[in-house]
Design an enzyme around this catalytic site. Structure first.
Site, PDB file in Angstrom:
ATOM      1  N   ASP A  13      61.424 -12.808 -29.305  1.00 42.84           N
ATOM      2  CA  ASP A  13      61.445 -13.549 -30.289  1.00 42.84           C
ATOM      3  C   ASP A  13      59.960 -11.498 -30.798  1.00 42.84           C
ATOM      4  O   ASP A  13      60.050 -11.069 -30.286  1.00 42.84           O
ATOM      5  CB  ASP A  13      61.460 -14.225 -30.477  1.00 42.84           C
ATOM      6  CG  ASP A  13      59.658 -15.105 -29.960  1.00 42.84           C
ATOM      7  OD1 ASP A  13      59.297 -14.000 -29.318  1.00 42.84           O
ATOM      8  OD2 ASP A  13      59.056 -15.822 -30.398  1.00 42.84           O
ATOM      9  N   CYS A  71      58.821 -14.483 -24.755  1.00 40.10           N
ATOM     10  CA  CYS A  71      57.798 -14.809 -26.519  1.00 40.10           C
ATOM     11  C   CYS A  71      57.227 -14.695 -25.918  1.00 40.10           C
ATOM     12  O   CYS A  71      55.925 -14.598 -25.464  1.00 40.10           O
ATOM     13  CB  CYS A  71      58.570 -16.508 -26.734  1.00 40.10           C
ATOM     14  SG  CYS A  71      58.264 -17.692 -25.755  1.00 40.10           S
ATOM     15  N   THR A  73      54.451 -17.373 -25.453  1.00 41.73           N
ATOM     16  CA  THR A  73      53.907 -17.904 -24.614  1.00 41.73           C
ATOM     17  C   THR A  73      55.351 -17.696 -23.007  1.00 41.73           C
ATOM     18  O   THR A  73      54.936 -18.232 -22.121  1.00 41.73           O
ATOM     19  CB  THR A  73      54.057 -19.312 -24.847  1.00 41.73           C
ATOM     20  OG1 THR A  73      54.996 -20.094 -25.158  1.00 41.73           O
ATOM     21  CG2 THR A  73      53.537 -19.797 -25.807  1.00 41.73           C
ATOM     22  N   HIS A 104      62.704 -18.598  -3.070  1.00 38.83           N
ATOM     23  CA  HIS A 104      62.398 -19.913  -3.611  1.00 38.83           C
ATOM     24  C   HIS A 104      63.731 -21.060  -4.414  1.00 38.83           C
ATOM     25  O   HIS A 104      64.509 -21.869  -4.121  1.00 38.83           O
ATOM     26  CB  HIS A 104      61.838 -21.457  -3.232  1.00 38.83           C
ATOM     27  CG  HIS A 104      60.694 -21.488  -1.928  1.00 38.83           C
ATOM     28  ND1 HIS A 104      59.565 -22.545  -1.712  1.00 38.83           N
ATOM     29  CD2 HIS A 104      60.716 -20.794  -1.179  1.00 38.83           C
ATOM     30  CE1 HIS A 104      59.553 -21.438  -0.805  1.00 38.83           C
ATOM     31  NE2 HIS A 104      60.107 -20.860  -0.108  1.00 38.83           N
ATOM     32  N   HIS A 139      66.968 -24.367   0.588  1.00 41.33           N
ATOM     33  CA  HIS A 139      66.669 -23.768  -0.471  1.00 41.33           C
ATOM     34  C   HIS A 139      68.184 -23.589  -0.908  1.00 41.33           C
ATOM     35  O   HIS A 139      68.273 -24.099  -2.776  1.00 41.33           O
ATOM     36  CB  HIS A 139      66.095 -22.699  -0.977  1.00 41.33           C
ATOM     37  CG  HIS A 139      63.968 -22.894   0.148  1.00 41.33           C
ATOM     38  ND1 HIS A 139      63.519 -23.465  -0.169  1.00 41.33           N
ATOM     39  CD2 HIS A 139      64.021 -21.934   0.500  1.00 41.33           C
ATOM     40  CE1 HIS A 139      62.703 -23.613  -0.256  1.00 41.33           C
ATOM     41  NE2 HIS A 139      62.707 -22.120   1.155  1.00 41.33           N
TER      42      HIS A 139
HETATM   43  C1  RB5 Z   1      56.421 -17.858 -31.904  1.00 43.72           C
HETATM   44  O1  RB5 Z   1      55.711 -18.017 -33.111  1.00 43.72           O
HETATM   45  C2  RB5 Z   1      56.036 -18.748 -30.783  1.00 43.72           C
HETATM   46  O2  RB5 Z   1      55.824 -19.725 -30.937  1.00 43.72           O
HETATM   47  C3  RB5 Z   1      57.636 -18.127 -29.848  1.00 43.72           C
HETATM   48  O3  RB5 Z   1      57.339 -17.212 -29.360  1.00 43.72           O
HETATM   49  C4  RB5 Z   1      56.613 -18.801 -28.358  1.00 43.72           C
HETATM   50  O4  RB5 Z   1      56.161 -18.997 -27.837  1.00 43.72           O
HETATM   51  C5  RB5 Z   1      57.349 -19.992 -28.064  1.00 43.72           C
HETATM   52  O5  RB5 Z   1      58.007 -20.803 -27.656  1.00 43.72           O
END
Ligand code: RB5
Length: 151
Positions: A13, A71, A73, A104, A139
């Site tokens: 994203d 993304c 996180t 694994h 596994h």
């Molecule tokens: C975007 O602000 C953020 O929510 C996205 O990049 C991600 O971390 C979502 O899990």
């Protein structure tokens, strides 16, 4: 060990767009891997599921063997990707997870958080993920327990 040089699909994203561009260039230049870019195309705000679905669909259908999703996180992309049959997406923001998700879990999608880790660590995680083989055996039996779930 033989490195996996099959074509890859990558998606992100806006929050990890810059990291996606860096990883894409790294895969092409350092590893000689062909990369299909599923977007996003800029840092303009988008919805991560739209891009996660594109990558997960390609891997789920067997059109591409492996994918990378990024993304902010890594959490949202992991959640989306793991809804798809035969996708084993692993969120790896450290090297040990990158090794073990291959050995694994035979992870076929690598997920990282662009707001969690730096570029150089992300590249090292990619290296490990490309170069570590699945151990199979017990596994494989464990993967089969959840990889063919029919609801
Ligand atoms: C975007 O602000 C953020 O929510 C996205 O990049 C991600 O971390 C979502 O899990």
């Amino acid at each position: 060990m033989q490195e996996n040089k099959n074509p890859l699909i990558i998606g992100s994203d806006h929050a990890a767009y810059i990291l996606k561009e860096k990883i894409k260039a790294y895969l092409i230049e350092k590893h000689g891997i062909k990369v299909e870019d599923a977007g996003a195309d800029s840092e303009k705000s988008v919805d991560y599921p739209d891009y996660g679905m594109k990558v997960a669909q390609a891997v789920s259908a067997g059109r591409v063997e492996r994918g990378i999703l990024l993304c902010g996180t890594g959490l949202g992309m992991s959640m989306v990707a793991n809804r798809f049959p035969h996708v084993r997406a692993a969120l790896c923001n450290d090297l040990f997870s990158a090794v073990m998700c291959r050995r694994h879990n035979n992870a076929n999608i690598l997920v990282m958080g662009g707001r969690v880790i730096g570029d150089v660590l992300a590249e090292e995680i990619v290296n490990v993920w490309l170069n570590t083989a699945f151990e199979g055996g017990r596994h494989q039996a464990r993967l089969e327990k959840f990889d063919n779930i029919h609801h």
